[in-house]
Write a protein that holds these residues in place. Structure first.
Motif, PDB file in Angstrom:
ATOM      1  N   ASP A   7       0.821  -1.215   0.000  1.00 30.25           N
ATOM      2  CA  ASP A   7       0.000   0.000   0.000  1.00 30.25           C
ATOM      3  C   ASP A   7       0.857   1.268   0.000  1.00 30.25           C
ATOM      4  N   TYR A   8       2.178   1.097  -0.124  1.00 34.72           N
ATOM      5  CA  TYR A   8       3.080   2.242   0.023  1.00 34.72           C
ATOM      6  C   TYR A   8       3.553   2.779  -1.329  1.00 34.72           C
ATOM      7  N   CYS A   9       3.801   4.074  -1.340  1.00 37.74           N
ATOM      8  CA  CYS A   9       4.505   4.733  -2.438  1.00 37.74           C
ATOM      9  C   CYS A   9       5.713   5.428  -1.825  1.00 37.74           C
ATOM     10  N   ILE A  10       6.913   4.992  -2.239  1.00 33.73           N
ATOM     11  CA  ILE A  10       8.142   5.594  -1.691  1.00 33.73           C
ATOM     12  C   ILE A  10       8.727   6.510  -2.756  1.00 33.73           C
ATOM     13  N   GLN A  11       8.967   7.758  -2.382  1.00 32.56           N
ATOM     14  CA  GLN A  11       9.432   8.770  -3.328  1.00 32.56           C
ATOM     15  C   GLN A  11      10.784   9.343  -2.890  1.00 32.56           C
TER      16      GLN A  11
ATOM     17  N   THR B 240      15.465  14.010  -0.219  1.00 33.08           N
ATOM     18  CA  THR B 240      14.432  13.730   0.775  1.00 33.08           C
ATOM     19  C   THR B 240      13.654  12.475   0.389  1.00 33.08           C
ATOM     20  N   ILE B 241      13.332  11.656   1.373  1.00 31.55           N
ATOM     21  CA  ILE B 241      12.520  10.464   1.162  1.00 31.55           C
ATOM     22  C   ILE B 241      11.137  10.711   1.762  1.00 31.55           C
ATOM     23  N   THR B 242      10.100  10.492   0.946  1.00 31.47           N
ATOM     24  CA  THR B 242       8.716  10.644   1.401  1.00 31.47           C
ATOM     25  C   THR B 242       7.977   9.328   1.178  1.00 31.47           C
ATOM     26  N   ILE B 243       7.102   8.982   2.130  1.00 36.66           N
ATOM     27  CA  ILE B 243       6.311   7.757   2.016  1.00 36.66           C
ATOM     28  C   ILE B 243       4.826   8.104   2.090  1.00 36.66           C
TER      29      ILE B 243
END
Length: 414
Positions: free
Chosen positions: A349-353, A359-362
Motif C-alpha cells: 500500500d506504500y509509495c516511496i518517493q 528527501t525520502i517521502t512515504i
C-alpha cells in the motif's frame, strides 16, 4: 575623442602619448596603480592575488585575480599596447584553468596575498571572514566561483579583439574591455579610463537581447545555489540556522547533557565545515558575535562555562547536521519548492518517493506518512536489506530510502 585644457578662455588639445615612450611598465607601474584603485576598472571587486600562477604545468600568470560580490571569480588582464595583443584568448585560457578553484584554496590565496602586502598576522579564519563580509550572499563551497568574469584593460583594442569579445558576450560570457588611454599634459601623465565593451549606455539593450540565456542561467543557479529550503522539526517550520539551534537544544534536553565534553561527543566541532560549531561565549562576543547565536535563551550553560552555537549554515554544510540528526533518531522533513520527484516505487500500500534534494517521502493509500524512518526499517526487513552501514551504524533515512527504492525497482524488473 580628444582631451582639451581650458586656460584663459582658450581650448588647447592635450597631446596623446603611449606608455612605452613614457617608460611606464605593465607590472611595476600600471598593475600596481590599478591594484590600489581596483574600482576604476572592476567596481565592487576584492583582489585575491596578483601574478597568480598556481597552475599544474604552466608559467602563465594572471595579472590580478579578484572576487565580486556574488562570489564570482574575476580575471583582470593588463596590456600597455594599442591593440590588446590577443589578450582575450589568454584570458579565456586563464578562466578555464581557474574555474575549478575551491573556496578553501581561495582563502589560502587571499591570505598569502595579504601576507605579501604587510598583513602578516592574518589567520585563515580571518581571511575567510574577510571574504564572507565582502560578498552579498551566504558563502560556502557550493556557491563560490560558479562563474568567471574577465576584465581586459589596455591602452586600446584592435578591431579583431573587440569583435571577438562582442561575439563571446553574445554567447553568455562576461567580458569587459576597459580602455586606459594616456595623455601628456605639461609634466603629468593623464589617463582617460573608459569602459568600451559593453558600452554603459547600451547595457539595457544588451541585457534584453540576452534575456533568455540569462534567465536560464539564473534559474539553474537558483536551484543549485540559492537553496531556500525550510525544515519541519518539533512541529516548527525552521530555516537552516534555526534548525541547527533547535536540534542541539532538543538533544541536550533529551539526553540530559550537562558538560561541553558530552556535547562534543554528540556534535563534533567539524560538523560545521570551515568554522567551529561551538565557541566560548566570551571569545565569540569579542571576536565574532554576529556569527554565533548570542541571545540569552540561545546560549548553552554547561559545567565548563557558557558556549554558543554557530549560525553560519547553508547548502554547503547543512547536510552534515541533517545526517547527524538522522543518526540520533530525529525526524526532519524538508520543504523545498524547487525539489522534484526523481524516483518513485510502489510496494503493497506504500509509495516511496525520492526527491532531487534526496528527501525520502512515504505515502500509504495516498496519505503522507510520518515519521518515515520506522516504516523504512520495517520495509527493509521485509525485502532483506541491511539497515546498517559498513561501519555498523544505522543508515540514515536518505540512504536507507534510496537502497529500498533501488531494491524494489530491481524486484519489479525481474
Amino acid at each position: 575623442m580628444s582631451i582639451f585644457s581650458l586656460k584663459n578662455g582658450q581650448l588647447n588639445q592635450v597631446a596623446t602619448t603611449n606608455f612605452a615612450s613614457e617608460s611606464i611598465l605593465e607590472r611595476q607601474d600600471l598593475q600596481k596603480a590599478i591594484q590600489q584603485n581596483i574600482s576604476v576598472v572592476a567596481p565592487n571587486c576584492l583582489i585575491l592575488a596578483e601574478e597568480y600562477a598556481e597552475w599544474d604545468s604552466s608559467r602563465k600568470r594572471i595579472d590580478l585575480l579578484a572576487i565580486d560580490q556574488q562570489a564570482n571569480l574575476v580575471i583582470i588582464e593588463l596590456k600597455r599596447t594599442d591593440s590588446g595583443d590577443h589578450m582575450e584568448l589568454q584570458a579565456l585560457r586563464y578562466a578555464s584553468m581557474i574555474s575549478t578553484m575551491t573556496l578553501e584554496h581561495a582563502v589560502d590565496v587571499y591570505r598569502n596575498y595579504k601576507h605579501k602586502n604587510g598583513d602578516i598576522d592574518l589567520t585563515k579564519e580571518e581571511a575567510l571572514a574577510d571574504l564572507e563580509n565582502f560578498v552579498e550572499i551566504e558563502l560556502d563551497e557550493t556557491n563560490f566561483g560558479n562563474d568567471v568574469r574577465i576584465v581586459l584593460v589596455s591602452a586600446d583594442f584592435s578591431k579583431e579583439l573587440t569583435t571577438s569579445v562582442i561575439w563571446l558576450n553574445e554567447r553568455d560570457l562576461d567580458i569587459t574591455c576597459v580602455r586606459m588611454k594616456p595623455y601628456k599634459f605639461e609634466d603629468n601623465i593623464l589617463l582617460d579610463i573608459q569602459q568600451i565593451i559593453p558600452l554603459p549606455e547600451a547595457k539595457d539593450y544588451q541585457v534584453k537581447a540576452q534575456k533568455k540565456a540569462e534567465e536560464r542561467r539564473e534559474k539553474q543557479k537558483s536551484i543549485a545555489v540559492r537553496d531556500n529550503s525550510r525544515y519541519l522539526f518539533n512541529g516548527k517550520e525552521l530555516n537552516k540556522r534555526k534548525l541547527v539551534l533547535e536540534i542541539i537544544h532538543e538533544h541536550i534536553k533529551n539526553k540530559g547533557i550537562t558538560s561541553y565534553r558530552q556535547l562534543l561527543e554528540e556534535f563534533p566541532q567539524d560538523l560545521r565545515k570551515g568554522k567551529k560549531l561551538f565557541r566560548e561565549f566570551n571569545d565569540a562576543f569579542t571576536n565574532e558575535s554576529s556569527r554565533y547565536f548570542m541571545n540569552e535563551y540561545e546560549v548553552l550553560n554547561l559545567e565548563e562555562g557558557k558556549f554558543v552555537i554557530s549560525n553560519q549554515w547553508g547548502i554547503g554544510n547543512i547536510q552534515s547536521i541533517l545526517d547527524k540528526a538522522d543518526s540520533l533518531g530525529y525526524e526532519i522533513n524538508i520543504i523545498n519548492e524547487n525539489a522534484v520527484i526523481v524516483q518513485e516505487v510502489f510496494y503493497q500500500d506504500y509509495c516511496i518517493q525520492k526527491f532531487s534534494n534526496k528527501t525520502i517521502t512515504i505515502l500509504k493509500n495516498k496519505v503522507i506518512q510520518a515519521p518515515v524512518k520506522p516504516i523504512l526499517i520495517n520495509l527493509a526487513r521485509e525485502i532483506n536489506i541491511n539497515t546498517k552501514n559498513s561501519r555498523g551504524n544505522d543508515k540514515n533515512t536518505r540512504t536507507l530510502g534510496a537502497d529500498i527504492i533501488e531494491k524494489l525497482s530491481e524486484m519489479k524488473n525481474v
